[in-house]
Design a protein around this motif. Structure first.
Motif, PDB file in Angstrom:
ATOM      1  N   ALA A 171       1.101  -1.013  -0.278  1.00 32.32           N
ATOM      2  CA  ALA A 171       0.018   0.121  -0.061  1.00 32.32           C
ATOM      3  C   ALA A 171       0.817   0.770   0.172  1.00 32.32           C
ATOM      4  O   ALA A 171       0.117   2.513  -0.580  1.00 32.32           O
ATOM      5  N   THR A 172       2.156   1.723   0.553  1.00 30.15           N
ATOM      6  CA  THR A 172       2.741   2.250   0.782  1.00 30.15           C
ATOM      7  C   THR A 172       3.645   2.423  -0.500  1.00 30.15           C
ATOM      8  O   THR A 172       4.247   3.744  -0.409  1.00 30.15           O
ATOM      9  N   MET A 173       4.317   1.378  -1.503  1.00 29.02           N
ATOM     10  CA  MET A 173       5.318   1.574  -1.446  1.00 29.02           C
ATOM     11  C   MET A 173       5.747   1.347  -3.203  1.00 29.02           C
ATOM     12  O   MET A 173       6.701   1.129  -4.009  1.00 29.02           O
ATOM     13  N   SER A 174       4.692   0.788  -3.118  1.00 29.94           N
ATOM     14  CA  SER A 174       4.134  -0.408  -4.725  1.00 29.94           C
ATOM     15  C   SER A 174       4.007   0.616  -5.823  1.00 29.94           C
ATOM     16  O   SER A 174       3.727   2.014  -5.635  1.00 29.94           O
ATOM     17  N   GLY A 175       2.791   0.550  -7.040  1.00 28.75           N
ATOM     18  CA  GLY A 175       2.771   1.213  -8.210  1.00 28.75           C
ATOM     19  C   GLY A 175       1.840   1.758  -7.527  1.00 28.75           C
ATOM     20  O   GLY A 175       1.056   3.169  -7.725  1.00 28.75           O
ATOM     21  N   LEU A 176       0.508   1.561  -6.680  1.00 25.53           N
ATOM     22  CA  LEU A 176      -0.410   2.502  -5.939  1.00 25.53           C
ATOM     23  C   LEU A 176       0.258   3.593  -5.063  1.00 25.53           C
ATOM     24  O   LEU A 176       0.100   5.345  -5.227  1.00 25.53           O
ATOM     25  N   ALA A 177       1.300   3.417  -4.289  1.00 23.17           N
ATOM     26  CA  ALA A 177       2.341   4.554  -4.331  1.00 23.17           C
ATOM     27  C   ALA A 177       2.274   5.426  -4.805  1.00 23.17           C
ATOM     28  O   ALA A 177       2.569   6.469  -5.216  1.00 23.17           O
ATOM     29  N   VAL A 178       3.541   5.305  -5.676  1.00 27.28           N
ATOM     30  CA  VAL A 178       3.826   5.467  -7.325  1.00 27.28           C
ATOM     31  C   VAL A 178       2.762   6.471  -7.985  1.00 27.28           C
ATOM     32  O   VAL A 178       3.067   7.760  -8.329  1.00 27.28           O
ATOM     33  N   TYR A 179       1.496   6.347  -8.066  1.00 26.65           N
ATOM     34  CA  TYR A 179       0.594   6.761  -8.824  1.00 26.65           C
ATOM     35  C   TYR A 179      -0.872   7.645  -7.950  1.00 26.65           C
ATOM     36  O   TYR A 179      -1.531   7.970  -8.200  1.00 26.65           O
ATOM     37  N   VAL A 214      -7.562   2.162  -3.134  1.00 25.55           N
ATOM     38  CA  VAL A 214      -7.038   1.364  -2.827  1.00 25.55           C
ATOM     39  C   VAL A 214      -6.486   1.217  -1.656  1.00 25.55           C
ATOM     40  O   VAL A 214      -6.356   0.513  -0.916  1.00 25.55           O
ATOM     41  N   GLN A 215      -5.132   2.574  -1.713  1.00 24.60           N
ATOM     42  CA  GLN A 215      -4.534   2.078  -0.436  1.00 24.60           C
ATOM     43  C   GLN A 215      -4.871   2.130   0.369  1.00 24.60           C
ATOM     44  O   GLN A 215      -4.863   1.480   1.469  1.00 24.60           O
ATOM     45  N   ASN A 216      -5.753   2.766   0.781  1.00 23.48           N
ATOM     46  CA  ASN A 216      -6.357   3.789   1.980  1.00 23.48           C
ATOM     47  C   ASN A 216      -7.194   2.624   2.693  1.00 23.48           C
ATOM     48  O   ASN A 216      -7.148   2.334   4.279  1.00 23.48           O
ATOM     49  N   VAL A 217      -8.179   1.723   1.970  1.00 26.30           N
ATOM     50  CA  VAL A 217      -8.695   1.226   2.106  1.00 26.30           C
ATOM     51  C   VAL A 217      -8.209  -0.519   2.614  1.00 26.30           C
ATOM     52  O   VAL A 217      -8.518  -1.382   3.278  1.00 26.30           O
ATOM     53  N   ALA A 218      -6.927  -0.654   1.867  1.00 26.49           N
ATOM     54  CA  ALA A 218      -6.203  -1.648   2.092  1.00 26.49           C
ATOM     55  C   ALA A 218      -5.415  -1.697   3.442  1.00 26.49           C
ATOM     56  O   ALA A 218      -5.913  -2.539   4.438  1.00 26.49           O
ATOM     57  N   LEU A 219      -4.911  -0.320   3.560  1.00 20.31           N
ATOM     58  CA  LEU A 219      -4.824   0.248   5.587  1.00 20.31           C
ATOM     59  C   LEU A 219      -5.595   0.093   6.478  1.00 20.31           C
ATOM     60  O   LEU A 219      -5.090  -0.956   7.309  1.00 20.31           O
ATOM     61  N   ASP A 220      -6.637   0.102   6.336  1.00 21.56           N
ATOM     62  CA  ASP A 220      -7.860   0.228   6.910  1.00 21.56           C
ATOM     63  C   ASP A 220      -8.398  -0.709   7.772  1.00 21.56           C
ATOM     64  O   ASP A 220      -9.192  -1.825   8.497  1.00 21.56           O
ATOM     65  N   LEU A 221      -8.465  -2.292   6.049  1.00 21.44           N
ATOM     66  CA  LEU A 221      -9.594  -3.587   6.786  1.00 21.44           C
ATOM     67  C   LEU A 221      -7.975  -3.898   6.746  1.00 21.44           C
ATOM     68  O   LEU A 221      -8.317  -5.782   7.119  1.00 21.44           O
ATOM     69  N   LEU A 222      -7.507  -4.328   5.251  1.00 27.23           N
ATOM     70  CA  LEU A 222      -7.230  -5.472   4.387  1.00 27.23           C
ATOM     71  C   LEU A 222      -5.359  -5.855   5.975  1.00 27.23           C
ATOM     72  O   LEU A 222      -5.355  -6.894   6.309  1.00 27.23           O
TER      73      LEU A 222
END
Length: 327
Positions: free
Chosen positions: A71-79, A89-97
Motif C-alpha cells: 500500500a505504501t511503496m508499490s505502484g499504488l504509492a507511485v501513482y 485502494v491504498q487507504n482501504v487496504a490499510l484500513d481493512l486488509l
C-alpha cells in the motif's frame, strides 16, 4: 511532448503497477519494528518449549506487513498523486486488509506468551484498562473506523495530505490504527472484549461491520463534488480518464475490497466459534465421564466379565435371568 514526459508519469499498465516501487522510510520503519517484535516473540515462545503456529506467522508477515508494504511503496504509492483510485485502494487496504492480517497473527496472545510474567501482566492490565476497553468496544470501534474513512474523504483531510508529506504518513497510520481497534480484539485468543461478546455475538458484529465498511465506497462513488478535485484536476496527466470517472472507479474499488475482506473475516470468526464449541463439548464430556463413571463390572472365575443381566438389578435383568433358566 518531451516536457510532458519529464513531468508526468507514464500511463499505468499492469506491468508498470507491478514493477513500480518507491521507498517510504516511515512505513519501512513501522514494518521493521512490528516484524522484529513479532519475530522476537516467536523466538521467546519456542525457547520456552512452546510452539507458535506457522500459519499465524505467515498471516502476520505476508498479509499484514505485506499489505502495508504494497500500500505504501508499490505502484499504488507511485501513482496516488496522479490518480484517485490508487489512493483509494491504498487507504482501504490499510484500513481493512492489513489489520485483518495482523490480527490473524494474534500478536496480543504472542505478547502474553513471550513476555516474562510481569510483562504479560502489564499487557493484560492494558487490555482491560478503561481507555482500551472504550476504544475497542465493538460498536465504538466500528464507528471510529467509519468516521476515519469518511473524515478522509468528506473533509479537507485527504486533499491536505496530498500536499503535506508528514500528514500523508500520519493518515496511513491513522487508517491502520483505526482498523486494528476493531479487528484485533475480535480475533485474539486473549480476553479483550466484554464477556457478553460470545462467538455468536462476534459473528453478528462482523456481519454488521461488513455492511458499515461498504458505506465509504458508496459515498465516494455517489459524491456530488470531486474529492481533492483541485489537486487531481491540476495534476491530471494527459492520458488520465475523466477525474469524476476516476473517483467512481476508486469508490467501486473500495466497495469491492471491503466486501472481499468481510467474507474471510466472518469465516474466521465462524471457525473460531466451531473450535470453541468443540473444546467446550470435550470439557463437558470429560467432566461427565468423571462424575458418571460406571462401577467396575463384576468378574467371574478366571477373570471373565459377567454379563450385565447377572450383575444388575431390575425388572428387565430379572426377566432375562428367568428366561435363561427356562431355556
Amino acid at each position: 511532448m518531451s516536457e510532458l514526459s519529464a513531468v508526468y508519469l507514464p500511463e499505468p499498465t499492469v506491468g508498470r503497477l507491478l514493477g513500480s516501487w518507491q521507498p517510504d522510510v516511515p512505513a519501512l520503519l513501522l514494518v521493521a519494528v512490528l516484524g522484529g517484535l513479532y519475530g522476537w516473540g516467536v523466538v521467546r515462545v519456542r525457547r520456552r518449549g512452546g510452539s507458535w503456529p506457522p500459519a499465524r506467522l505467515a498471516a502476520f508477515v505476508l498479509l499484514g506487513l505485506g499489505t502495508i508494504v504494497v500500500a505504501t511503496m508499490s505502484g499504488l504509492a507511485v501513482y496516488d498523486h496522479e490518480l484517485f483510485w490508487p489512493a483509494a485502494v491504498q487507504n482501504v487496504a490499510l484500513d481493512l486488509l492489513a489489520p485483518l492480517g495482523l490480527a490473524l497473527g494474534d500478536p496480543l496472545r504472542l505478547a502474553v506468551e513471550g513476555l516474562p510474567e510481569g510483562g504479560a501482566g502489564r499487557v493484560r492490565r492494558v487490555l482491560t484498562g478503561r481507555l482500551v476497553r472504550v476504544l475497542t468496544f465493538p460498536l465504538v470501534s466500528t464507528v471510529l473506523v467509519l468516521a476515519t474513512e469518511l473524515a478522509v474523504y468528506v473533509t479537507p483531510y485527504f486533499a491536505t495530505a496530498l500536499r503535506v508529506g508528514w500528514l500523508h504518513e500520519l493518515m496511513y497510520l491513522h487508517l491502520l490504527a483505526a482498523g486494528c481497534l476493531f479487528v484485533l480484539p475480535v480475533l485474539t485468543r486473549e480476553q479483550a472484549l466484554p464477556a457478553w461478546c460470545t462467538h455468536p455475538v462476534r459473528a453478528a458484529l462482523v456481519f454488521l461491520d461488513g455492511i458499515v465498511d461498504a458505506l465509504p465506497g458508496l459515498v465516494v462513488m455517489t459524491h456530488g463534488t470531486l474529492i481533492a478535485g483541485a489537486w487531481y484536476l491540476h495534476h491530471a496527466p494527459p492520458w488520465s480518464p475523466d477525474v469524476h470517472h476516476d473517483q467512481q472507479v476508486g469508490g467501486g474499488a473500495m466497495l469491492g475490497i471491503s466486501e472481499l475482506v468481510a467474507l474471510p473475516f466472518l469465516l474466521v470468526v465462524l471457525a473460531q466459534w466451531v473450535r470453541a464449541e468443540r473444546a467446550q463439548t470435550a470439557v463437558l464430556d470429560r467432566r461427565l465421564d468423571g462424575e458418571l463413571a460406571p462401577a467396575a463390572p463384576a468378574q467371574g472365575p478366571a477373570g471373565l466379565v459377567r454379563p450385565w443381566w447377572e450383575t444388575e438389578e431390575g425388572e428387565v435383568a430379572e426377566r432375562v435371568r428367568r428366561q435363561g433358566r427356562g431355556d
